[in-house]
Design a protein around this motif. Structure first.
Motif, PDB file in Angstrom:
ATOM      1  N   UNK A 137      -8.379  13.314  -2.164  1.00 29.09           N
ATOM      2  CA  UNK A 137      -7.100  11.827  -1.795  1.00 29.09           C
ATOM      3  C   UNK A 137      -8.640  10.638  -1.519  1.00 29.09           C
ATOM      4  N   UNK A 197       0.457  -1.140   0.097  1.00 32.04           N
ATOM      5  CA  UNK A 197      -0.012  -0.129   0.090  1.00 32.04           C
ATOM      6  C   UNK A 197       0.474   0.947  -0.327  1.00 32.04           C
ATOM      7  N   UNK A 198       0.095   2.334  -0.667  1.00 34.14           N
ATOM      8  CA  UNK A 198       1.194   3.518  -0.542  1.00 34.14           C
ATOM      9  C   UNK A 198       1.694   4.389   1.037  1.00 34.14           C
ATOM     10  N   UNK A 199       2.905   4.515   1.263  1.00 35.80           N
ATOM     11  CA  UNK A 199       2.378   4.813   2.363  1.00 35.80           C
ATOM     12  C   UNK A 199       1.778   6.296   2.879  1.00 35.80           C
ATOM     13  N   UNK A 200       1.056   7.100   2.302  1.00 30.63           N
ATOM     14  CA  UNK A 200       0.626   8.202   2.501  1.00 30.63           C
ATOM     15  C   UNK A 200      -1.515   7.792   1.898  1.00 30.63           C
ATOM     16  N   UNK A 201      -1.027   6.187   2.095  1.00 31.48           N
ATOM     17  CA  UNK A 201      -2.652   6.343   1.472  1.00 31.48           C
ATOM     18  C   UNK A 201      -4.070   6.753   2.349  1.00 31.48           C
ATOM     19  N   UNK A 202      -4.404   7.353   2.242  1.00 34.05           N
ATOM     20  CA  UNK A 202      -6.052   7.703   2.540  1.00 34.05           C
ATOM     21  C   UNK A 202      -7.147   7.095   2.632  1.00 34.05           C
ATOM     22  N   UNK A 203      -6.839   6.477   1.463  1.00 36.66           N
ATOM     23  CA  UNK A 203      -8.301   5.755   0.266  1.00 36.66           C
ATOM     24  C   UNK A 203      -9.323   4.915   1.441  1.00 36.66           C
TER      25      UNK A 203
END
Lengths: 262, 259
Positions: free
Chosen positions: B32, B2-8
């Motif tokens: 986001x 997972x993308x480290x900054x994911x807020x999905x």
């Protein structure tokens, strides 16, 4: 998958990391590469970077490995000239190099001097060499990797009954690194260069775990009950290098599970 | 990975989400893929959603200062919108605006009542729910004036220096964030504080050019901050990229407190 925020991205940025081995080096390189940076890793010995270069290559990311002797300003200037010739610019520095010549409190003072030659003088020489490049271009971000041991004293209880030791030179030069970061932030601030420091807590060694008694005691000293995983440092470093932190300078960002908050 | 900054897929509450700092944060969170619950005074959050054409933001008004009614109101909100993954708590700025010599005890007390008790009640109510889930990230906002004193010399007549009740309450917020981090750390909930430096809103920027020059000079970057520059630090602390960061005070002050 959501799109990557441009602010958190290092796409198009040339980032030089000093120190690519140890517990942290490879994890930071991976984080920089994943964020899209063109990564140059500089180390005392290029051979020590071979496995890292191969590993990053296998993951589809390219890193440029460079050899440098931070004891020598001429060697640093030569590195600077090579990098500027090849990449034309320097957007970020991650100073993760450290040498650990001292092993105990009672070592010969020659070990202390050797430690300062790399960890104090070499550090300053490297940052000045590349900070000046960034100041001349009018932008850049420097992230120094210190330690919680740069702000708090040694706790012998953590090491009781284990072979582990906490030699004194580390507490001295990491403390110095943190305050020199503030000096550098002032020195370079008006030229558009930000300078910050990340202070990791203890990092869990997956391939060669620390003594169980140490792990148990260390965990209790943090709020999250555990040591850091190396990958948990990458976020902080990428954040401080990126345009997501354009108003942060002279700051110390601990990544220590709350160890120093209590 | 997972993308480290994911807020999905994350639900984030932003209190004071339509103010000068809050609106920049709400806009970016909305972009986001987060579901954002934006709280502000009646009408303000709705206006932000309308004007910025936000698609994932639910605008709400809530009286945070009604500490007796707050727990029940939070129960209802959680039942309706789900338990938030992260909370950006900006509703605690309060200031008498008074000079020290004329500040009354009641005015001093009022700043503390508005800034501290509702923040404590909100944080405890949400953290107790998050404890069951075992995760959460809550961000409180202090100030450079929670760390250092204002320099009275940069506030020229007729402007009163930033008042004592403001800085004292901001210092208290900072300490509250550390206490909460330690208390809720074992439950997997991270608490951190952000201390903004000078982020005067556009009205102040326009009306007090002399002050802005003085504020610029107090920072290593020689400039005031702009509201979009509070967004990155906030998103960093909300996400898993800061999974080992708790109990920290992240200064976003252009170097104001570093020299």
């Amino acid at each position: 998958m959501m799109s990557q925020s441009p602010a958190f991205s290092l796409q198009g940025k040339v980032v030089i990391q000093f120190g690519g081995t140890g517990l942290l080096g490879p994890a930071l390189i991976k984080a920089l590469g994943e964020a899209g940076a063109t990564v140059v890793v500089a180390s005392r010995s290029r051979a020590s970077l071979d496995s890292l270069v191969a590993q990053e290559g296998a993951a589809g990311r390219v890193i440029h490995a460079e050899e440098v002797d931070t004891h020598s300003e001429a060697s640093l200037h030569a590195l600077r000239d090579r990098i500027v010739a090849q990449h034309q610019r320097v957007d970020g520095i991650v100073y993760n190099a450290a040498s650990r010549p001292m092993t105990s409190f009672s070592d010969n003072l020659s070990a202390w001097k050797e430690s300062m030659a790399t960890n104090a003088t070499g550090f300053f020489a490297a940052i000045r060499t590349f900070g000046d490049v960034m100041a001349a271009q009018g932008s850049g971000s420097i992230v120094n990797i210190a330690s919680q041991m740069g702000t708090i004293g040694m706790n012998p209880w953590l090491y009781e009954g284990t072979a582990m030791k906490a030699p004194p030179d580390y507490f001295f030069h990491k403390g110095g690194m943190i305050n020199l970061t503030r000096y550098l932030a002032s020195h370079y601030g008006t030229q558009g260069v930000r300078v910050n420091v990340v202070s990791p807590g203890g990092i869990f060694n997956v391939s060669k775990p620390q003594a169980p008694a140490f792990l148990e005691r260390y965990g209790k000293m943090t709020m999250l009950g555990r040591m850091a995983d190396p990958r948990e440092l990458g976020g902080a470093v990428v954040f401080l290098l990126s345009d997501a932190s354009t108003y942060i300078t002279g700051a110390n960002l601990p990544v220590d599970g709350g160890y120093t908050a209590k | 990975m997972k993308s480290w900054h994911s807020l999905e897929g994350k639900t984030i509450w932003v209190t004071g989400g339509a103010g000068y700092l809050g609106s920049a944060i709400t806009r970016e969170l909305d972009a986001h893929c987060a579901k954002v619950i934006c709280f502000d005074l009646p009408g303000r959050a709705e206006a932000l959603v309308r004007e910025q054409k936000l698609t994932r933001t639910v605008p709400l008004a809530l009286d945070f200062y009604d500490t007796a009614g707050l727990p029940a109101a939070i129960d209802t909100l959680v039942a309706t919108h789900g338990l938030p993954d992260g909370v950006v708590h900006l509703v605690m700025a309060s200031s008498s605006g008074k000079r020290l010599e004329v500040l009354t005890a009641d005015e001093f007390q009022r700043t503390f009542d508005l800034a501290l008790t509702p923040t404590f009640v909100l944080c405890r109510a949400l953290a107790e729910k998050m404890k069951i889930r075992g995760s959460g990230s809550i961000i409180l906002y202090s100030s450079m004036y929670g760390i250092v004193s204002p320099d009275p010399r940069i506030y020229h007549d007729p402007m009163a220096p930033n008042p004592i009740d403001y800085g004292a309450s901001k210092a208290a917020v900072l300490q509250m964030s550390r206490y909460l981090a330690v208390h809720y750390g074992p439950a997997g909930i991270r608490f951190n504080c952000i201390s903004p430096g000078p982020f005067p809103n556009p009205g102040v920027q326009k009306g007090h050019p002399g002050l802005i020059q003085d504020l610029n000079r107090k920072t290593a970057l020689n400039r005031i901050g702009h509201n979009q520059e509070i967004v990155g630090p906030t998103l960093f602390l909300l996400t898993d990229s800061a999974s080992y960061v708790t109990g920290h005070n992240l200064v976003v002050d252009g170097g104001w407190t570093s020299w």
